[in-house]
Design a protein around this motif. Structure first.
Motif, short mmCIF file in Angstrom:
data_model
loop_
_atom_site.label_atom_id
_atom_site.label_comp_id
_atom_site.label_asym_id
_atom_site.label_seq_id
_atom_site.Cartn_x
_atom_site.Cartn_y
_atom_site.Cartn_z
N LEU A 84 -4.70 80.54 20.15
CA LEU A 84 -3.29 80.84 20.44
C LEU A 84 -2.94 81.92 21.46
O LEU A 84 -2.08 81.87 22.38
CB LEU A 84 -2.53 81.50 19.03
N LEU A 85 -3.66 83.08 21.58
CA LEU A 85 -3.27 84.30 22.46
C LEU A 85 -3.53 83.72 23.66
O LEU A 85 -2.83 83.98 24.88
CB LEU A 85 -4.32 85.47 22.11
N TYR A 86 -4.54 82.85 24.15
CA TYR A 86 -5.07 82.65 25.41
C TYR A 86 -3.86 81.32 25.89
O TYR A 86 -3.40 81.36 26.91
CB TYR A 86 -6.38 81.69 25.40
N TRP A 87 -3.53 80.59 25.03
CA TRP A 87 -2.33 79.73 25.32
C TRP A 87 -0.99 80.25 25.55
O TRP A 87 -0.57 79.89 26.59
CB TRP A 87 -2.31 78.59 24.18
N LEU B 283 -9.02 80.99 13.19
CA LEU B 283 -9.36 82.08 12.15
C LEU B 283 -9.54 83.39 12.41
O LEU B 283 -10.45 83.56 13.49
CB LEU B 283 -10.86 81.40 11.57
N VAL B 284 -8.89 84.29 12.18
CA VAL B 284 -8.74 85.73 12.39
C VAL B 284 -9.46 86.49 11.42
O VAL B 284 -8.73 87.06 10.50
CB VAL B 284 -7.45 86.21 12.79
N GLY B 285 -10.72 86.53 11.60
CA GLY B 285 -11.35 87.51 10.32
C GLY B 285 -11.04 87.01 8.92
O GLY B 285 -11.49 85.73 8.61
N LEU C 57 -2.39 90.62 16.01
CA LEU C 57 -0.84 90.84 15.51
C LEU C 57 -0.44 91.77 17.01
O LEU C 57 0.67 91.38 17.75
CB LEU C 57 -0.55 91.42 14.53
N GLU C 58 -1.13 92.68 17.24
CA GLU C 58 -0.53 93.58 18.33
C GLU C 58 -0.60 92.86 19.79
O GLU C 58 0.07 93.09 20.68
CB GLU C 58 -1.55 94.76 18.41
N GLN C 59 -1.75 92.13 19.84
CA GLN C 59 -1.67 91.10 21.18
C GLN C 59 -0.71 89.95 21.00
O GLN C 59 -0.02 89.70 22.18
CB GLN C 59 -3.14 90.51 21.28
N LEU C 60 -0.41 89.51 19.98
CA LEU C 60 0.49 88.54 19.88
C LEU C 60 1.97 89.08 20.26
O LEU C 60 2.80 88.10 20.64
CB LEU C 60 0.41 87.76 18.47
N ALA C 61 2.19 90.32 19.60
CA ALA C 61 3.69 90.64 19.75
C ALA C 61 3.90 90.81 21.15
O ALA C 61 5.33 90.76 21.44
CB ALA C 61 3.72 91.99 18.98
N MET C 62 2.91 90.95 22.09
CA MET C 62 3.20 91.04 23.47
C MET C 62 3.71 89.68 24.15
O MET C 62 4.11 89.81 25.42
CB MET C 62 2.50 91.92 24.28
N LEU C 63 3.34 88.31 23.37
CA LEU C 63 3.28 87.27 23.89
C LEU C 63 4.49 86.40 23.59
O LEU C 63 4.43 85.26 24.00
CB LEU C 63 1.97 86.52 23.98
#
Length: 343
Positions: free
Chosen positions: A3-6, A29-31, A102-108
């Motif tokens: 998801l982050l890469y996309w 799957l995140v941990g 979540l921290e990375q996701l929030a920026m995207l």
């Protein structure tokens, strides 16, 4: 973390090009958390859901069609959704991997201008804890848990609190942080721990439901469409019709079957049975007042007229009609008078 890469690549396109690339569906799957997502329209709200206790899925239970808690409901309302499903029993969304994600996701997520959060109990904690990070606009929380930090909430002496102490409750996102978010919090004020957690959300509209307990009766409440209808209204309209909500809960609480189910579910706890008994007695008085109020509005004259019309040819039918009228308006002198004539 597909998801982050996309999202990172998707952000390089114009808004119109972003829309052309939708829908986008996937899972990560995140941990110790499974994340499933579907983006359908950049102009529609983005809903975040976090799973409650009791949805204890293990990694080996995951399959292509698996849907985390709240995911299918969001799909039916045709909004964008990212659903977080905890894996295992004692999991409070505290893993470092998830927080980093979540921290990375929030920026995207900049293209999604309106964001919602929906959670029950443990999931409600996660919505409240990450609301500011994810820049949520509206939240819907059932059976609130604001934190498991014992210094902040020393009165939360549930068994789940002791189990939760294996996690870090002092680093980031360990307590509610709503930011700009508004919305609703729904709980049972006779449940003292829920009530104290709810007091820590003054920014939200508080909707109280006597006798609903703390999430142990979700199946029963769902029988009456309680959770689903409230969530649907919230997701569709980003608000709840409070007058309709109160009418719905009043109708639910007037059902004796409701209290029978609650008592059965809490048979092991004298404390909870005592709280339910208090709530039930309050509602018995309220129900009587409610019935009396509506009885005062009932016009039984048509029943009396029909009974009089047929009293000679069909006296038993006339008596049954008058007895029905007497049930509707007890102590009505005209009904009593006609019954004495026929009996």
């Amino acid at each position: 973390m597909k998801l982050l890469y996309w999202l990172d690549e998707w952000l390089t396109h114009s808004r119109s090009q972003q829309q052309v690339q939708l829908p986008m569906v996937g899972g990560d799957l995140v941990g110790d958390v499974f994340v499933k997502y579907e983006f359908i329209d950049v102009n529609k709200p983005l809903l975040f859901t976090f799973s409650p206790a009791g949805t204890n899925i293990l990694e080996q239970d995951l399959h292509d069609d698996f849907a985390p808690w709240g995911y299918r409901l969001a799909k039916k309302q045709q909004v964008n959704v990212i659903s977080f499903q905890h894996l295992g029993k004692s999991n409070w969304f505290r893993s470092r991997n998830l927080i980093f994600f979540l921290e990375q996701l929030a920026m995207l997520l900049e293209p999604f201008k309106y964001r919602l959060g929906y959670g029950l109990s443990r999931g409600g904690f996660a919505v409240g804890a990450f609301a500011n990070l994810l820049q949520l606009d509206q939240v819907l929380l059932f059976h609130p848990v604001s934190t498991k930090n014992q210094a902040i909430a020393p009165w939360d002496d549930r068994s789940s609190t002791a189990l939760a102490q294996q996690f870090d409750w002092e680093s980031n996102y360990y307590d509610l942080d709503l930011g700009k978010a508004k919305g609703y919090i729904i709980y049972d004020p006779t449940n003292n721990i829920d009530r104290l957690h709810a007091k820590r959300y003054p920014e939200l509209t508080h909707l109280r439901v006597f006798g609903m307990g703390h999430g142990t009766h979700a199946t029963y409440l769902n029988k009456f469409g309680f959770y689903k209808q409230v969530a649907v209204d919230f997701i569709r309209h980003q608000q709840i019709d409070i007058a309709q909500f109160r009418q719905q809960t009043k109708t639910l609480r007037f059902k004796e079957e409701y209290y029978q189910s609650l008592n059965k579910a809490n048979a092991y706890s004298k404390h909870r049975l005592g709280l339910l008994s208090t709530a039930h007695n309050i509602l018995i008085d309220e129900k009587e007042a409610h019935v009396q109020e509506h009885q005062a509005q009932i016009d039984v004259q048509p029943l009396i007229d029909i009974a009089i019309k047929h009293q000679d040819d069909h006296p038993q039918d006339a008596i049954q009609l008058l007895e029905m009228a007497q049930q509707l308006v007890p102590n009505d002198p005209s009904v009593e008078y006609k019954l004495r004539q026929l009996l």
